[in-house]
Write an enzyme that holds these catalytic residues in place. Structure first.
Site, PDB file in Angstrom:
ATOM      1  N   GLU A  27      50.578  81.523  59.743  1.00 46.86           N
ATOM      2  CA  GLU A  27      50.071  80.321  59.058  1.00 46.86           C
ATOM      3  C   GLU A  27      48.712  79.968  59.646  1.00 46.86           C
ATOM      4  O   GLU A  27      48.530  80.055  60.858  1.00 46.86           O
ATOM      5  CB  GLU A  27      51.069  79.190  59.311  1.00 46.86           C
ATOM      6  CG  GLU A  27      50.626  77.828  58.811  1.00 46.86           C
ATOM      7  CD  GLU A  27      51.546  76.708  59.289  1.00 46.86           C
ATOM      8  OE1 GLU A  27      52.671  76.599  58.806  1.00 46.86           O
ATOM      9  OE2 GLU A  27      51.098  75.928  60.170  1.00 46.86           O
ATOM     10  N   THR A  52      48.085  75.684  55.366  1.00 54.16           N
ATOM     11  CA  THR A  52      48.658  74.336  55.394  1.00 54.16           C
ATOM     12  C   THR A  52      47.855  73.373  54.509  1.00 54.16           C
ATOM     13  O   THR A  52      46.703  73.640  54.154  1.00 54.16           O
ATOM     14  CB  THR A  52      48.697  73.774  56.831  1.00 54.16           C
ATOM     15  OG1 THR A  52      47.371  73.839  57.362  1.00 54.16           O
ATOM     16  CG2 THR A  52      49.643  74.565  57.709  1.00 54.16           C
ATOM     17  N   HIS A  97      50.478  75.481  50.960  1.00 51.10           N
ATOM     18  CA  HIS A  97      51.478  74.431  51.142  1.00 51.10           C
ATOM     19  C   HIS A  97      51.098  73.288  50.208  1.00 51.10           C
ATOM     20  O   HIS A  97      49.930  72.902  50.153  1.00 51.10           O
ATOM     21  CB  HIS A  97      51.488  73.941  52.590  1.00 51.10           C
ATOM     22  CG  HIS A  97      51.986  74.979  53.552  1.00 51.10           C
ATOM     23  ND1 HIS A  97      52.288  74.696  54.862  1.00 51.10           N
ATOM     24  CD2 HIS A  97      52.256  76.308  53.381  1.00 51.10           C
ATOM     25  CE1 HIS A  97      52.725  75.804  55.454  1.00 51.10           C
ATOM     26  NE2 HIS A  97      52.694  76.794  54.589  1.00 51.10           N
ATOM     27  N   HIS A 142      65.770  67.742  60.896  1.00 50.37           N
ATOM     28  CA  HIS A 142      64.596  66.922  60.591  1.00 50.37           C
ATOM     29  C   HIS A 142      64.773  65.562  61.272  1.00 50.37           C
ATOM     30  O   HIS A 142      65.872  64.997  61.256  1.00 50.37           O
ATOM     31  CB  HIS A 142      64.434  66.749  59.076  1.00 50.37           C
ATOM     32  CG  HIS A 142      63.187  66.001  58.723  1.00 50.37           C
ATOM     33  ND1 HIS A 142      63.201  64.665  58.415  1.00 50.37           N
ATOM     34  CD2 HIS A 142      61.904  66.391  58.680  1.00 50.37           C
ATOM     35  CE1 HIS A 142      61.946  64.269  58.177  1.00 50.37           C
ATOM     36  NE2 HIS A 142      61.145  65.308  58.326  1.00 50.37           N
ATOM     37  N   GLN A 154      51.450  71.297  76.459  1.00 46.83           N
ATOM     38  CA  GLN A 154      52.282  71.432  75.250  1.00 46.83           C
ATOM     39  C   GLN A 154      53.774  71.237  75.516  1.00 46.83           C
ATOM     40  O   GLN A 154      54.523  70.916  74.601  1.00 46.83           O
ATOM     41  CB  GLN A 154      52.043  72.795  74.583  1.00 46.83           C
ATOM     42  CG  GLN A 154      50.687  72.860  73.899  1.00 46.83           C
ATOM     43  CD  GLN A 154      50.367  74.219  73.305  1.00 46.83           C
ATOM     44  OE1 GLN A 154      51.183  75.132  73.308  1.00 46.83           O
ATOM     45  NE2 GLN A 154      49.148  74.354  72.820  1.00 46.83           N
TER      46      GLN A 154
HETATM   47  P1  FAD Z   1      62.396  66.926  52.679  1.00 42.54           P
HETATM   48  O1  FAD Z   1      63.106  68.210  52.464  1.00 42.54           O
HETATM   49  O2  FAD Z   1      62.122  66.087  51.490  1.00 42.54           O
HETATM   50  O3  FAD Z   1      63.247  66.100  53.741  1.00 42.54           O
HETATM   51  C1  FAD Z   1      62.711  64.937  54.368  1.00 42.54           C
HETATM   52  C2  FAD Z   1      63.830  64.096  54.951  1.00 42.54           C
HETATM   53  O4  FAD Z   1      64.568  63.486  53.892  1.00 42.54           O
HETATM   54  C3  FAD Z   1      64.878  64.891  55.739  1.00 42.54           C
HETATM   55  O5  FAD Z   1      65.331  64.065  56.783  1.00 42.54           O
HETATM   56  C4  FAD Z   1      65.991  65.151  54.743  1.00 42.54           C
HETATM   57  O6  FAD Z   1      67.254  65.299  55.376  1.00 42.54           O
HETATM   58  C5  FAD Z   1      65.929  63.887  53.896  1.00 42.54           C
HETATM   59  N1  FAD Z   1      66.265  64.082  52.480  1.00 42.54           N
HETATM   60  C6  FAD Z   1      65.943  65.135  51.698  1.00 42.54           C
HETATM   61  N2  FAD Z   1      66.361  64.923  50.436  1.00 42.54           N
HETATM   62  C7  FAD Z   1      66.939  63.699  50.419  1.00 42.54           C
HETATM   63  C8  FAD Z   1      67.549  62.882  49.400  1.00 42.54           C
HETATM   64  N3  FAD Z   1      67.639  63.325  48.148  1.00 42.54           N
HETATM   65  N4  FAD Z   1      68.028  61.665  49.766  1.00 42.54           N
HETATM   66  C9  FAD Z   1      67.920  61.195  51.040  1.00 42.54           C
HETATM   67  N5  FAD Z   1      67.363  61.931  52.039  1.00 42.54           N
HETATM   68  C10 FAD Z   1      66.877  63.144  51.726  1.00 42.54           C
HETATM   69  N6  FAD Z   1      53.397  68.927  56.500  1.00 42.54           N
HETATM   70  C11 FAD Z   1      52.187  68.806  55.901  1.00 42.54           C
HETATM   71  O7  FAD Z   1      51.732  67.667  55.684  1.00 42.54           O
HETATM   72  N7  FAD Z   1      51.459  69.904  55.529  1.00 42.54           N
HETATM   73  C12 FAD Z   1      51.903  71.165  55.711  1.00 42.54           C
HETATM   74  O8  FAD Z   1      51.220  72.136  55.368  1.00 42.54           O
HETATM   75  C13 FAD Z   1      53.185  71.348  56.339  1.00 42.54           C
HETATM   76  N8  FAD Z   1      53.705  72.576  56.533  1.00 42.54           N
HETATM   77  C14 FAD Z   1      54.973  72.710  57.077  1.00 42.54           C
HETATM   78  C15 FAD Z   1      55.532  74.000  57.184  1.00 42.54           C
HETATM   79  C16 FAD Z   1      56.807  74.158  57.723  1.00 42.54           C
HETATM   80  C17 FAD Z   1      57.422  75.541  57.828  1.00 42.54           C
HETATM   81  C18 FAD Z   1      57.540  73.026  58.199  1.00 42.54           C
HETATM   82  C19 FAD Z   1      58.891  73.197  58.824  1.00 42.54           C
HETATM   83  C20 FAD Z   1      56.985  71.757  58.084  1.00 42.54           C
HETATM   84  C21 FAD Z   1      55.706  71.574  57.515  1.00 42.54           C
HETATM   85  N9  FAD Z   1      55.131  70.303  57.330  1.00 42.54           N
HETATM   86  C22 FAD Z   1      53.909  70.167  56.733  1.00 42.54           C
HETATM   87  C23 FAD Z   1      55.824  69.099  57.829  1.00 42.54           C
HETATM   88  C24 FAD Z   1      56.719  68.426  56.757  1.00 42.54           C
HETATM   89  O9  FAD Z   1      55.944  67.922  55.708  1.00 42.54           O
HETATM   90  C25 FAD Z   1      57.471  67.285  57.463  1.00 42.54           C
HETATM   91  O10 FAD Z   1      58.393  67.810  58.378  1.00 42.54           O
HETATM   92  C26 FAD Z   1      58.114  66.241  56.551  1.00 42.54           C
HETATM   93  O11 FAD Z   1      58.506  65.137  57.370  1.00 42.54           O
HETATM   94  C27 FAD Z   1      59.377  66.716  55.824  1.00 42.54           C
HETATM   95  O12 FAD Z   1      59.071  67.608  54.844  1.00 42.54           O
HETATM   96  P2  FAD Z   1      60.257  68.384  54.067  1.00 42.54           P
HETATM   97  O13 FAD Z   1      59.608  69.156  53.004  1.00 42.54           O
HETATM   98  O14 FAD Z   1      61.102  69.097  55.034  1.00 42.54           O
HETATM   99  O15 FAD Z   1      61.022  67.122  53.453  1.00 42.54           O
END
Ligand code: FAD
Length: 317
Positions: free
Chosen positions: A18, A49, A94, A183, A246
């Protein structure tokens, strides 16, 4: 090609990584300088990203202070197009929910479609630093699963405000994030896994994990995912420790544990260079064990720094 096709066609574990868009004002050559040495290991895809706006407070001429949205690392879409054209490999942008209406998301997806991009990693994104927690835009998505559903609908030819013929459908491969150590907002692991399954049920084709430093958490995570019927590939994400601080800065940002053995070794390192050597060796051992376990790909968080990832790739791939 789709990420899932790369995984299916591979005869051995794949190497991918990445990158972050360069800081505003830098050039694409600055990014290519990071990527060039890593091309030796033939990554079939590279993730780019996405960085949301940050709110800064600016003093106006009249003395009042105003909130101004600013973005330090714009350009994800353009960078993906440049990577695809320059290296002839797949770039995986992303996309996040935050900051977009559903209509803006649809437009962005069509732009990527015209550019020949075939894969996305779809995320919710974090809240702005000025917000206590994530706030969707008016008319935007709340969760990554909603964004997945939008793209899955486009793949069926169902756009936001019109049904179209299926030959107008898009054909994207959809990746989502998974958290072997949960998460941070989820009340417990089971709940988080249920929502991860929901993302897959909505149309996600593969999962990329948050970084972890203890392979056991990844093995347990995969086991629990399989037990609840998540069958898509789960790509482990690794980041080597590259500086002494870190061991205390990564846990609060990424919500993970660093094993005692690694913490002790890095703490005793005389300087950052020695700490980086320890971090690289740790990531090499992690990678070898993951490959032995049979992972389809090891994905590295480069933080746009080539040397540590290069050292790992030379030892492992
Ligand atoms: P979701 O899958 O939507 O989950 C978020 C939270 O809500 C979780 O606690 C989940 O349990 C809960 N949840 C999910 N669905 C529901 C529902 N229907 N009802 C109630 N609760 C629910 N961030 C950036 O800004 N830019 C990036 O490029 C980026 N790249 C990333 C790449 C990877 C591999 C990873 C692991 C993370 C990355 N992130 C990035 C960080 C990410 O955006 C954050 O971790 C964010 O807080 C959660 O994103 P998610 O897509 O996992 O969210």
């Amino acid at each position: 090609m789709k990420v899932t096709e790369h995984l299916q066609n591979a005869s051995s574990t794949l190497f991918s990584f990445e990158v972050l868009p360069p800081m505003k004002g830098k050039t694409i050559q600055d990014l290519f300088r990071v990527m060039d040495p890593l091309m030796e290991f033939k990554p079939p895809f590279v993730d780019v990203t996405y960085h949301r706006e940050e709110i800064v407070y600016k003093k106006r001429a009249d003395g009042l202070v105003e909130k101004v949205p600013t973005r330090k690392r714009p350009g994800t879409v353009g960078i993906c197009a440049a990577i695809t054209a320059h290296y002839k490999i797949d770039a995986v942008p992303h996309l996040v929910c935050g900051g977009f209406t559903k209509e803006e998301t649809e437009d962005a997806i069509f732009t990527l479609h015209y550019l020949g991009i075939q894969n996305f990693l779809l995320l919710r994104g974090d809240g702005l630093k000025s917000e206590p927690r994530f706030q969707p835009s008016d008319g935007g998505h709340h969760y990554a699963s909603d964004l997945v559903a939008q793209v899955a609908n486009m793949n069926r030819g169902r756009f936001l405000h019109e049904e179209t013929a299926t030959d107008a459908a898009t054909d994207f491969c959809i990746g989502v994030a998974g958290y072997p150590e949960k998460h941070f907002e989820a009340p417990n692991m089971s709940t988080d896994l249920r929502y991860l399954k929901h993302k897959v049920d909505q149309g996600a084709d593969y999962i990329v994990t948050q970084m972890f430093f203890d392979n056991k958490v990844y093995f347990d995570f995969v086991k629990r995912c399989r037990e609840m019927g998540i069958t898509v590939p789960i790509i482990p994400g690794l980041k080597p420790i590259t500086a002494k601080p870190q061991i205390s800065t990564l846990p609060p940002v990424f919500h993970l544990d660093i094993p005692d053995e690694l913490v002790n070794a890095v703490s005793k390192a005389p300087d950052n260079k020695a700490a980086e050597k320890i971090g690289i060796e740790w990531a090499i051992q992690q990678s070898r064990e993951l490959i032995e376990f049979g992972v389809p790909c090891v994905h590295y968080y480069s933080m746009s720094k080539a040397e540590p990832i290069l050292a790992i790739a030379r030892a492992v791939f």
